[in-house]
Structure formats: structure tokens, C-alpha cells
Write a protein that holds these residues in place. Structure first.
Motif, PDB file in Angstrom:
ATOM      1  N   GLY A  28       7.539   7.617 -41.604  1.00 31.04           N
ATOM      2  CA  GLY A  28       8.871   7.152 -41.954  1.00 31.04           C
ATOM      3  C   GLY A  28       8.808   6.028 -42.982  1.00 31.04           C
ATOM      4  O   GLY A  28       7.763   5.736 -43.564  1.00 31.04           O
ATOM      5  N   GLY A  31      13.738   9.930 -39.032  1.00 28.48           N
ATOM      6  CA  GLY A  31      14.357   8.905 -38.203  1.00 28.48           C
ATOM      7  C   GLY A  31      15.827   9.150 -37.921  1.00 28.48           C
ATOM      8  O   GLY A  31      16.496   9.963 -38.565  1.00 28.48           O
ATOM      9  N   HIS A  32      16.317   8.416 -36.937  1.00 28.90           N
ATOM     10  CA  HIS A  32      17.733   8.451 -36.579  1.00 28.90           C
ATOM     11  C   HIS A  32      18.464   7.436 -37.453  1.00 28.90           C
ATOM     12  O   HIS A  32      18.238   6.232 -37.353  1.00 28.90           O
ATOM     13  CB  HIS A  32      17.905   8.122 -35.099  1.00 28.90           C
ATOM     14  N   SER A  33      19.353   7.926 -38.312  1.00 26.93           N
ATOM     15  CA  SER A  33      20.013   7.063 -39.290  1.00 26.93           C
ATOM     16  C   SER A  33      20.940   6.050 -38.622  1.00 26.93           C
ATOM     17  O   SER A  33      21.654   6.362 -37.667  1.00 26.93           O
ATOM     18  CB  SER A  33      20.814   7.902 -40.277  1.00 26.93           C
ATOM     19  N   CYS A  49      18.635   2.610 -43.288  1.00 27.84           N
ATOM     20  CA  CYS A  49      17.768   2.142 -42.211  1.00 27.84           C
ATOM     21  C   CYS A  49      17.724   3.199 -41.102  1.00 27.84           C
ATOM     22  O   CYS A  49      18.708   3.902 -40.869  1.00 27.84           O
ATOM     23  CB  CYS A  49      18.276   0.811 -41.645  1.00 27.84           C
ATOM     24  N   TYR A  50      16.556   3.286 -40.423  1.00 28.11           N
ATOM     25  CA  TYR A  50      16.352   4.363 -39.452  1.00 28.11           C
ATOM     26  C   TYR A  50      15.629   3.856 -38.208  1.00 28.11           C
ATOM     27  O   TYR A  50      14.797   2.936 -38.276  1.00 28.11           O
ATOM     28  CB  TYR A  50      15.517   5.498 -40.056  1.00 28.11           C
ATOM     29  N   HIS A  67      12.756   4.732 -35.632  1.00 24.40           N
ATOM     30  CA  HIS A  67      11.548   5.563 -35.705  1.00 24.40           C
ATOM     31  C   HIS A  67      10.733   5.568 -34.422  1.00 24.40           C
ATOM     32  O   HIS A  67       9.600   6.044 -34.417  1.00 24.40           O
ATOM     33  CB  HIS A  67      10.665   5.095 -36.865  1.00 24.40           C
TER      34      HIS A  67
END
Length: 646
Positions: A528, A571-573, A582-583, A585
Motif C-alpha cells: 500500500g 486499502g479501505h479508503s 488516505c487508506y 491497511h
């Protein structure tokens, strides 16, 4: 340590941290993936075992119908058949080491001494003298350094009379001198009763000795190249052989699998009208392993077996299988009414084809003797063939892990169930190989009857998990049925340039290649990306007691280090909560720590002790810090994945 309070100067609002934590609710787990690349059938649609030579770029597949080795090459997404290598008999096994091909060939009869021939992989020409080995050489392999070829000689009795019964043995061929030494089982003949009592499945039919009874099926060599581990399938045992002295050091029973235990359910009938009717029964399964391989995790060496099961029903005088209903009608079942009555089955269960009536039971003299728990002459405990599983053992033959009912349930889940095999041995796990994909250790298990490969993550050998299933004919759009041979090729040796699984299908004679990759699997790797220039680095992959982390380009006073068990990649936004770019991870389900930021950097050291219970365990970590550049004042780093034991 005591976590310092998170002040408003660390994050603009505590809602920022809440949003960061809430995003862990639905992580995308890291996992192995596969892709079919190429398949090609032999000219006559037959084939069994495969081996690959990196130097010549050639695949070699045994073809028992044409007495030849079929040769394949791969380029530009396709396989091509080359000129086959003609052999002086029927091949059973092939292996390659640095351009030298070794092939096991059956003798004039299956009870005659066999041979091992050698060929140059590039030219296909004979390379030096052949050697004589034991009867029915069923499998061979090179030692890791290529100095020896080790052969499992099954020594099977003839089918028509059962009277010609050569001894099973292990041949050790010195490649340089072409001399052969034999590890025989005759020194164990006097231990027959002791071994039977310990669970080694031995017979006395026709007065055969232990050495005649044992049937070496498959073998694997340890990393040091000095020990062979041999499956004695019909004997439900493993043999341990010292290669330097050509000595059988031990014969170890594989034991029995309790199908009455939770997690060991199975479908016992093909006539109950229910596909995947998994239930517990008071039946014990004989593991009877076929394929075997060695592998290491965390510096500890293990064995893995595919527990196919096999009977001798085809050999005259050795018939050893009987359906449940036949057990009752033959009066072998415990039908006494007076005490003691140790019977575990009702007459209704054994007569009912929807219960145990169709299940094939092991009923050799040994099985009846062992099943006579109370010693009154009839059978109290019944045994079935095979474990329907993959097992992991230590190098002394002690069971470390068994997959229980996982494989059969996976076949149901993936639409690969074969109801017609329920009363026999189920999916029949056979060949098993080990491979490292993206830093994660995996076992690949071929299921002969369901035409599939089950992939197990063995990062923790005592708690392996199913990671993937490959539907060979479905995904290759071919008639690639009954997988027989497997070979794992690392990216550096594969002609595909990536981790590869090569497999041959006995029915169809098809060589298939599947590429393998692992989404965020690489232990000790960064994955990521961070936002607002936030970067997390670590001491991996050299974790030797602690995971040392360094966060750089940070703003504010404090950083938070978030630990979890699962990598989230992609990643989850956090765009939806005001932090675009940004994410999240990591799953973040373990622990959070805060540390002071000094001169734009923060460090943290997490102890990772190399204890047996932690070996193979994974941890993911991500850091976050204050930023003035988005609505919630939060910047996130890239992720780090580490594994204890690397």
C-alpha cells in the motif's frame, strides 16, 4: 508502557481516530490467487507424473501407455509438444536435477526387478548406464544435491494368484558411480507382532513376511539429504530410512482418524439422496497416505501427506474390503446380547444404504483382529479406507495437524462434489507438494476424484488453513481429470517468470500450468501507500525478537501504531470521512500504541518472541499522525506485514 493521552494537537478531533478505527470493520484479507495459463494433452491423451528442468526449459511427463516420456516446452503463453523420449519399458516416475533426467521403469513383470534410466534433458539422449532396482519402482526422486536417486520399490503381489510377492524396499542410487544399495525391511521381520500391536497394518496371508507385506508407495527427502520418509500406504505407516547406511531406522503407524469427533464428519453413503451429508459416525479412518513431501517453517522440518487410502481388493487372496451391510450379513459384526457388548453400531445402521450400509470397510484379518476390542472373536470397531484429508507430521512421525473434514466441505462449497465417491474414499487426496508464494508457505494437495487442488496456508503447521481451491478442468476448459502429478516452480526457475504450479492429469494426459500470486502475502514487506508523505519502514524481514518500526515525515506531537492480524490491500479508503488519498491497511484488531514524534519521526519496537506457539503467526501494522491538510486532520502510512519466524 502507558499510552499517553491523545491531545487535540495530535488529531484535530477525536472523531478522526474514531473514523480510522471504524474503517477496520470490513478488511479485505490477503490471499493467494491463481490463474490458468496453459494446458496441452499428450498425443494419446495419457500421462501421469511431471518433472521440470530449468536448464533446458523442458517438462517431462511419464506416459505408461506408449512407454515414453512426453516432452513439453512453454513460450508466449502456450505449451508445445516436442519429440518424446522412447523408453525400454513402462515408466512410473520421473525426476530431474540440473539437466539430468531419471526415470523409473517396471521390469518384465510387476514382480520383477525394475530399472532406472538416465537421460540428458536437452538432447533426450541416454546419459550413462541404467541401474537395476527393486520390484515395481513406483516413485523416485533426487536428493537435494543431486548426488543420489532414491527409489520406492512397492513390491506388490501378483493379482492373479497373490502368491508371487516380492519384498518392498528402497533403492539408493549413487548417480556418479551408478552403484545401488538397498534399504530392505527383512531386519524387521521378527518385529511383526510388536508393530501390529502399535498399529502397523500387517498381514500373514500365504505366510508372507513383513518385508513382503510392506509396500513403499512414495517418498520424500529431508533438506539435509540424509533421510528418506517413505509412505507404506497399504500398511497405514511411514518408514524412516537412513540413506548413508541404507537402513530402515523406524516403521511408524499413522494411526486412525476418529470420525466420531467434531470436525471429522464425512458423507458415508452415495445412496442417501443427499449430497454432502456430513455426519459423525463411530468409524475410524485409516490414513493410508500416498503422496508425501517435506517442508520447513520457522526452522522446523515437517512432513505432509495426502491421505488417499487404498485396498488390496484386486489381488487374489488379499481381498480386504467389505461394505457395511456385508459386515453384518457375514456375522463379523458384534451381535452379542450379553455383557460385555462393545458394539458401536446397530444392525439398522449397517443394513441401511443411507447410513453405513454402502461404506467400504477395511476387513483384512488384521483389521478384524484390531477391531475386536473385547477379544470375543467378532468386530466391535470398524475402519474405513483413507483419511479424506491432508496431514502434517513431525519428522518422528507424530501427527501435528489433520485437515479433518475441510477438504470434503470445500468440494461442496465450490460445486465440485462427487456423490458417487462418498461410499469409497471421498475426494482421495493423493499428491502433495510444498511451495513458497510471496513469502507464505503453502501445501498444494491434488484430489484425484474431484479433479481439484486444495491449497493450505501452513504458516502455522499445527493450524493450517484452506486458502484456495483450483478446479482444474473447469478453469482450463479441458478434460484434465484425475490429477496425478504436481510440481511447484518458484518464479526464478519457472518459464513463466512467476510462481507456478504444474500438474498432470492421468485421464486426458494433460499438462496444465497455473500461475500463483499472493495479494499482500509477502512477509516482511511494505504494501500500500501512505498519504501526505507519511512513510513507515521496519526491520523485516530480519525479525529476530522484535519488530522495529520507524515512521517518518510526520507532523504533530504523537503518532499511533495500529497492529492487526490481517493485511488490507487495496486499502479501505478514508475519503468518505474527510481524508481523501488516505487508506486503512491493517485490520487493527490487536493493539494500538501512541509514541512521541520528534523531528518528524516516531519509532516503536514490538516484541516478537520466537516461541513455538507464535512461529508462523502474522502481524500487520500501520501508523497514523496529525496533518493539517484534510478535513479530519489525519494522515495514514503504508502497511507492513511481518511473520514470526522469518
Amino acid at each position: 508502557m502507558t499510552d499517553p493521552d491523545i491531545s487535540p494537537m495530535t488529531f484535530r478531533t477525536t472523531a478522526a481516530l474514531a473514523a480510522f478505527a471504524a474503517a477496520f470493520a470490513s478488511p479485505a484479507a490477503a490471499q493467494i490467487t491463481h490463474q490458468h495459463v496453459a494446458s496441452l494433452a499428450s498425443a494419446n491423451g495419457k500421462g501421469e507424473i511431471v518433472a521440470f528442468d530449468k536448464l533446458s526449459g523442458r517438462f517431462f511427463m511419464t506416459n505408461p501407455d506408449t512407454d515414453s516420456l512426453d516432452v513439453f516446452t512453454y513460450a508466449n503463453g502456450a505449451l508445445t509438444l516436442r519429440t518424446p523420449i522412447a523408453l525400454a519399458g513402462q515408466p512410473t516416475s520421473v525426476d530431474v536435477h540440473d539437466g539430468l533426467v531419471a526415470v523409473a521403469i517396471i521390469g518384465m513383470t510387476r514382480q520383477s526387478p525394475g530399472k532406472v534410466f538416465f537421460f540428458d534433458a536437452e538432447t533426450g539422449q541416454a546419459s550413462g548406464n541404467f541401474v537395476m532396482v527393486g520390484a515395481l519402482p513406483d516413485m523416485l526422486t533426487f536428493t537435494p544435491d543431486g548426488s543420489k536417486v532414491v527409489v520406492a520399490n512397492e513390491g506388490e503381489a501378483d493379482e492373479f494368484t497373490g502368491l508371487t510377492n516380492p519384498e518392498g524396499s528402497v533403492s539408493i542410487v549413487d548417480v556418479a558411480t551408478r552403484t545401488v544399495t538397498t534399504a530392505g525391511f527383512a531386519p524387521w521381520n521378527g518385529q511383526k507382532n510388536v508393530l501390529k500391536a502399535a498399529g502397523v497394518r500387517l498381514q500373514s496371508l500365504n505366510g508372507i513376511s513383513l518385508a513382503q507385506d510392506v509396500e513403499p508407495e512414495y517418498l520424500a527427502i529431508n533438506a539435509a539429504g540424509d533421510t528418506a520418509y517413505v509412505t507404506l500406504q497399504e500398511n497405514n505407516s511411514l518408514a524412516i530410512v537412513d540413506l548413508a547406511t541404507a537402513t530402515v531406522l523406524d516403521i511408524v503407524s499413522c494411526g486412525e482418524k476418529d470420525h466420531s469427533a467434531i470436525g471429522n464428519e464425512f458423507d458415508a453413503s452415495n445412496a442417501d439422496g443427499i449430497h454432502g451429508n456430513f455426519q459423525n459416525w463411530s468409524v475410524k479412518g485409516l490414513f493410508m497416505p500416498d503422496g508425501i513431501c517435506t517442508f520447513s517453517v520457522g526452522g522446523v522440518e515437517y512432513l505432509a501427506t495426502g491421505n488417499e487410502g487404498d485396498s488390496r481388493a484386486a489381488i487374489a487372496g488379499f481381498g480386504d474390503e467389505m461394505r457395511g451391510s456385508q459386515v453384518l450379513s457375514s456375522m463379523w459384526h458384534d451381535i452379542e446380547t450379553a455383557s460385555p457388548n462393545t458394539s458401536l453400531y446397530t444392525a439398522a445402521e449397517l443394513n441401511d444404504v443411507a447410513a453405513l450400509g454402502r461404506l467400504k470397510m477395511a476387513m483384512s484379518p488384521y483389521d478384524r483382529w484390531r477391531g475386536d476390542v473385547d477379544g470375543d472373536g467378532d468386530v466391535d470397531q470398524l475402519y474405513s479406507f483413507g483419511g479424506r484429508s491432508v496431514s502434517i507430521w513431525d519428522t518422528a512421525g507424530n501427527l501435528v495437524f489433520d485437515s479433518g473434514d475441510t477438504i470434503e466441505r470445500a468440494m461442496m462449497t465450490h460445486g465440485l462434489w462427487k456423490e458417487g465417491r462418498s461410499d469409497d474414499k471421498g475426494p482421495e487426496p493423493e499428491a502433495v507438494v510444498f511451495g513458497d508464494v510471496g513469502g507464505v508457505p503453502y501445501l498444494f494437495v491434488a484430489l484425484e476424484r474431484t479433479n481439484a487442488i486444495c491449497v493450505f496456508d501452513v504458516s502455522n503447521p499445527s493450524n493450517a488453513t484452506l486458502a484456495d481451491v483450483i478446479d482444474i478442468p473447469g478453469e482450463s476448459a479441458t478434460s484434465a481429470f484425475r490429477p496425478e502429478g504436481l510440481e511447484f516452480l518458484g518464479a526464478s526457475e519457472s518459464p513463466l517468470g512467476v510462481d507456478t504450479l504444474a500438474m498432470t492429469s492421468e485421464s486426458g494426459g494433460i499438462l496444465s500450468l497455473f500461475s500463483l500470486s499472493c495479494n499482500s502475502c509477502a512477509a516482511g514487506s511494505s504494501y500500500g501507500a501512505g498519504c501526505k508523505s507519511l512513510e513507515l519502514t521496519s526491520s523485516v524481514p530480519t525479525v529476530t525478537g522484535s519488530l522495529d518500526l520507524l515512521l517518518e515525515n510526520a507532523e504533530g506531537n504523537f503518532a499511533i501504531f495500529v497492529f492487526g492480524e490481517t493485511a488490507v490491500d487495496p486499502g479501505h479508503s478514508l475519503a468518505g470521512v474527510g481524508a481523501p488519498g488516505c487508506y486503512v491497511h491493517t485490520s487493527g484488531n490487536l493493539k494500538c500504541y501512541t509514541q512521541l514524534i520528534t523531528a518528524g519521526a516516531a519509532s516503536f519496537s514490538m516484541p516478537m518472541l520466537l516461541t513455538p506457539s507464535l512461529i508462523g503467526c502474522e502481524v500487520t501494522v500501520q501508523a497514523a499522525a496529525y496533518t493539517p491538510h484534510n478535513a479530519i486532520g489525519l494522515a495514514t502510512s503504508n502497511g507492513i506485514l511481518a511473520r514470526v519466524g522469518l
